[in-house]
Design an enzyme around this catalytic site. Structure first.
Site, PDB file in Angstrom:
ATOM      1  N   LYS A  22       0.837  -1.212   0.000  1.00  0.00           N
ATOM      2  CA  LYS A  22       0.000   0.000   0.000  1.00  0.00           C
ATOM      3  C   LYS A  22       0.866   1.255   0.000  1.00  0.00           C
ATOM      4  CE  LYS A  22      -1.750   1.713   4.014  1.00  0.00           C
ATOM      5  NZ  LYS A  22      -1.458   3.149   4.187  1.00  0.00           N
ATOM      6  N   ASN A  23       1.855   1.294   0.887  1.00  0.00           N
ATOM      7  CA  ASN A  23       2.625   2.529   1.047  1.00  0.00           C
ATOM      8  C   ASN A  23       3.585   2.799  -0.110  1.00  0.00           C
ATOM      9  OD1 ASN A  23       1.279   3.026   3.359  1.00  0.00           O
ATOM     10  ND2 ASN A  23       2.992   2.703   4.762  1.00  0.00           N
ATOM     11  N   CYS A 115      -4.377  13.559  13.161  1.00  0.00           N
ATOM     12  CA  CYS A 115      -5.013  12.271  12.964  1.00  0.00           C
ATOM     13  C   CYS A 115      -4.749  11.430  14.189  1.00  0.00           C
ATOM     14  CB  CYS A 115      -4.559  11.598  11.687  1.00  0.00           C
ATOM     15  SG  CYS A 115      -3.043  10.746  11.849  1.00  0.00           S
ATOM     16  N   ARG A 120       1.318  14.962  13.089  1.00  0.00           N
ATOM     17  CA  ARG A 120       1.754  14.703  11.715  1.00  0.00           C
ATOM     18  C   ARG A 120       1.667  15.912  10.792  1.00  0.00           C
ATOM     19  NH1 ARG A 120      -0.698   9.045   9.742  1.00  0.00           N
ATOM     20  NH2 ARG A 120       1.280   8.640   8.792  1.00  0.00           N
ATOM     21  N   ASP A 303       5.227   0.979  11.958  1.00  0.00           N
ATOM     22  CA  ASP A 303       4.022   0.290  11.480  1.00  0.00           C
ATOM     23  C   ASP A 303       3.941  -1.167  11.944  1.00  0.00           C
ATOM     24  OD1 ASP A 303       3.142   2.578  10.300  1.00  0.00           O
ATOM     25  OD2 ASP A 303       3.549   1.971   8.241  1.00  0.00           O
ATOM     26  N   ARG A 395      -8.455  -0.250   5.098  1.00  0.00           N
ATOM     27  CA  ARG A 395      -7.600   0.740   4.436  1.00  0.00           C
ATOM     28  C   ARG A 395      -6.261   0.116   4.058  1.00  0.00           C
ATOM     29  NH1 ARG A 395      -6.007   5.010   8.009  1.00  0.00           N
ATOM     30  NH2 ARG A 395      -4.659   5.302   6.232  1.00  0.00           N
TER      31      ARG A 395
HETATM   32  C1  UD1 Z   1       4.563   7.093   6.220  1.00  0.00           C
HETATM   33  C2  UD1 Z   1       3.690   5.876   6.123  1.00  0.00           C
HETATM   34  C3  UD1 Z   1       3.231   5.419   7.504  1.00  0.00           C
HETATM   35  C4  UD1 Z   1       4.453   5.209   8.406  1.00  0.00           C
HETATM   36  C5  UD1 Z   1       5.354   6.441   8.396  1.00  0.00           C
HETATM   37  C6  UD1 Z   1       6.650   6.242   9.154  1.00  0.00           C
HETATM   38  C7  UD1 Z   1       2.600   6.124   3.980  1.00  0.00           C
HETATM   39  C8  UD1 Z   1       1.349   6.397   3.220  1.00  0.00           C
HETATM   40  N1  UD1 Z   1       2.530   6.188   5.307  1.00  0.00           N
HETATM   41  O1  UD1 Z   1       3.778   8.136   6.795  1.00  0.00           O
HETATM   42  O2  UD1 Z   1       2.515   4.195   7.366  1.00  0.00           O
HETATM   43  O3  UD1 Z   1       4.006   4.981   9.721  1.00  0.00           O
HETATM   44  O4  UD1 Z   1       5.694   6.806   7.053  1.00  0.00           O
HETATM   45  O5  UD1 Z   1       7.348   5.167   8.645  1.00  0.00           O
HETATM   46  O6  UD1 Z   1       3.634   5.802   3.419  1.00  0.00           O
HETATM   47  N2  UD1 Z   1       6.891  14.996  10.232  1.00  0.00           N
HETATM   48  C9  UD1 Z   1       6.958  16.360  10.498  1.00  0.00           C
HETATM   49  N3  UD1 Z   1       6.791  17.240   9.456  1.00  0.00           N
HETATM   50  C10 UD1 Z   1       6.576  16.816   8.177  1.00  0.00           C
HETATM   51  C11 UD1 Z   1       6.525  15.429   7.915  1.00  0.00           C
HETATM   52  C12 UD1 Z   1       6.678  14.545   8.976  1.00  0.00           C
HETATM   53  O7  UD1 Z   1       7.133  16.780  11.637  1.00  0.00           O
HETATM   54  O8  UD1 Z   1       6.431  17.648   7.280  1.00  0.00           O
HETATM   55  C13 UD1 Z   1       7.088  14.032  11.357  1.00  0.00           C
HETATM   56  C14 UD1 Z   1       5.842  13.213  11.637  1.00  0.00           C
HETATM   57  O9  UD1 Z   1       4.967  13.882  12.500  1.00  0.00           O
HETATM   58  C15 UD1 Z   1       6.448  11.956  12.253  1.00  0.00           C
HETATM   59  C16 UD1 Z   1       7.774  11.799  11.489  1.00  0.00           C
HETATM   60  O10 UD1 Z   1       8.049  13.071  10.935  1.00  0.00           O
HETATM   61  O11 UD1 Z   1       6.728  12.181  13.604  1.00  0.00           O
HETATM   62  C17 UD1 Z   1       7.749  10.760  10.389  1.00  0.00           C
HETATM   63  O12 UD1 Z   1       6.614  10.991   9.563  1.00  0.00           O
HETATM   64  P1  UD1 Z   1       6.606  10.583   8.024  1.00  0.00           P
HETATM   65  O13 UD1 Z   1       7.781   9.726   7.735  1.00  0.00           O
HETATM   66  O14 UD1 Z   1       6.434  11.810   7.195  1.00  0.00           O
HETATM   67  O15 UD1 Z   1       5.283   9.718   7.915  1.00  0.00           O
HETATM   68  P2  UD1 Z   1       4.259   9.646   6.720  1.00  0.00           P
HETATM   69  O16 UD1 Z   1       4.968   9.862   5.416  1.00  0.00           O
HETATM   70  O17 UD1 Z   1       3.072  10.495   7.020  1.00  0.00           O
END
Ligand code: UD1
Length: 416
Positions: A22-23, A115, A120, A303, A395
């Site tokens: 999925k990811n 969320c 996030r 995850d 999902r």
């Molecule tokens: C993706 C995955 C999710 C997984 C996560 C971490 C998808 C669709 N989802 O989520 O399943 O749990 O990676 O492996 O691929 N952060 C910030 N600012 C930003 C972006 C992120 O502060 O602009 C922080 C987030 O709050 C979190 C950390 O960085 O604490 C990692 O988040 P991120 O790697 O971006 O997760 P997702 O891409 O949302």
């Protein structure tokens, strides 16, 4: 709304085919916006998040349809708006931002709210795109982005963000000049996206490391691409073999990408063998608790945190689970406690003391991986577990009850 009913206590035996990731599929579908030619994708799992993405692509002017794991995305007249109703149900919708700015110089994307698993934010996505020449305003809950033509830049992420790296990678592929992404996410799904873009003609190096180089080009060509298998689905089934004392062969299991999980499960006492036709997981002896700390790849994935915690609930001794990626990702704990688990939370850590047995109970799914941990606990518990709000599970897990039933689980779906 559907619920799952599980009669626990049956060791699972047999083989399971691992679905497409999925990811990895989500960013690759959004990356199809970048191509001026049709893109054919296969191994796309049949999941709610995938269908949300396809609806969004249709709205953005890229007609596409799902047909048994295959999706063809045809380029059309692009429109810039990702409405709130889509972004609200799937945070990954924000991945259309980079491709839209790169293709048409504008994007109006609803700001994803908080969320269930923490705040996030998307500040890293916006900061990077600004360095590439985009300007953003916040307008009635929407991020309004504009640019003339994105240009290359040196971008250093404050933390390795998976979505942020993916958005910037897509934008940089069509930007003018060279981009360097520093402190980039190394997750295999980022690598799969980079490999897809390279197959479309993009010039990218360093994917899978924390420094990625992108040399922008003018257009991408169409391609046929098969998405990588889902390492988290595979890890969840490995845990299912452990919890039920069963023996499962996972066909198409991504072994290298699951290394940190396999090592921990072996530490706990599971036998996991890599065979030519898949990964064989067995568990005949009592497991023991271990300490687990979630980290960016190649560390232990956040995850899989809820699932390994479910496994530790029935292991000997005690172990500490530390969640370092997301705040507020212990929502499964109270539900596991309702099934008889002994878990105490203190800030970002949970102390798990193994118990002899779990007992079935009505429980509530709160997010995708939390739901998976409740399914696992239900498979091992004595009596009946009823899991409500399983739309979260739909999902991210393709045909989970059918796959589990085929290896012996007594599990069925009912309308609430
Ligand atoms: C993706 C995955 C999710 C997984 C996560 C971490 C998808 C669709 N989802 O989520 O399943 O749990 O990676 O492996 O691929 N952060 C910030 N600012 C930003 C972006 C992120 O502060 O602009 C922080 C987030 O709050 C979190 C950390 O960085 O604490 C990692 O988040 P991120 O790697 O971006 O997760 P997702 O891409 O949302």
């Amino acid at each position: 709304m559907d619920k799952l009913i599980i009669e626990g206590g049956v060791p699972l035996t047999g083989s399971i085919d691992i679905s497409g990731s999925k990811n990895a599929a989500l960013p690759i579908l959004f990356a199809a916006i970048l191509s001026g030619e049709p893109v054919r994708l296969c191994n796309i799992p049949n999941l709610r998040d995938i269908h949300t993405t396809l609806s969004l692509l249709n709205l953005l002017g890229c007609p596409c349809e799902y047909d048994e794991g295959r999706v063809t995305v045809t380029p059309g007249e692009l429109l810039p708006e990702a409405p709130y109703d889509m972004v609200r149900t799937m945070r990954a919708s924000v991945l259309c931002l980079g491709p839209l700015l790169a293709r048409i110089g504008q994007a109006r994307v609803a700001l994803p709210g908080g969320c269930a698993i923490g705040a996030r934010p998307v500040d890293q996505h916006l900061k990077g795109l600004e360095l590439m020449g985009a300007r953003f305003e916040l307008e009635q809950g929407y991020i309004l982005g504009r640019c003339r033509k994105l240009h290359g830049a040196r971008i250093t992420f404050d933390m390795p963000t998976v979505g942020g790296t993916e958005n910037l990678l897509m934008a940089a592929a069509l930007a003018e000049g060279d981009t360097v992404l520093e402190n980039a996410a190394r997750e295999p799904e980022v690598t799969d996206l980079a490999n897809f873009l390279i197959a479309c003609g993009a010039r990218i190096e360093g994917q899978g490391t924390s420094r990625i180089y992108v040399s922008g080009i003018n257009s991408l060509r169409g391609v046929e691409y098969s998405v990588m298998p889902d390492r988290i689905e595979a890890g969840t089934f490995l845990a299912a073999a452990g919890l039920t004392g069963g023996e499962l062969l996972l066909r198409g299991c991504p072994v290298n990408e699951l290394e940190s999980v396999i090592l921990k499960l072996r530490d706990m006492g599971m036998d996991i063998d890599v065979l030519p036709d898949g990964v064989l997981a067995k568990c005949a002896r009592p497991l023991r608790c271990v300490d687990v700390k979630t980290e960016p790849y190649p560390g232990f994935p956040t995850d899989m945190q809820a699932q390994i915690m479910a496994l530790m609930c029935l292991a000997e001794g005690a172990g500490v689970v530390e969640e370092r990626i997301f705040e507020n990702r212990f929502m499964h704990v109270l539900e596991l406690v309702r099934m008889g688990a002994d878990i105490r939370i203190s800030g970002h850590t949970a102390l798990v003391r193994g118990v002899r047995r779990l007992t079935g109970a009505p429980v509530m799914a709160s997010d995708l991986r939390a739901s998976a941990s409740l399914v696992l606990a239900g498979l091992a518990a004595g009596g009946t577990t009823e899991i409500r709000r399983i739309y979260h599970l739909d999902r991210g897990y393709e045909k989970i009850e059918a796959k589990l039933a085929r290896v012996g689980a007594r599990i069925r779906r009912e309308k609430e």
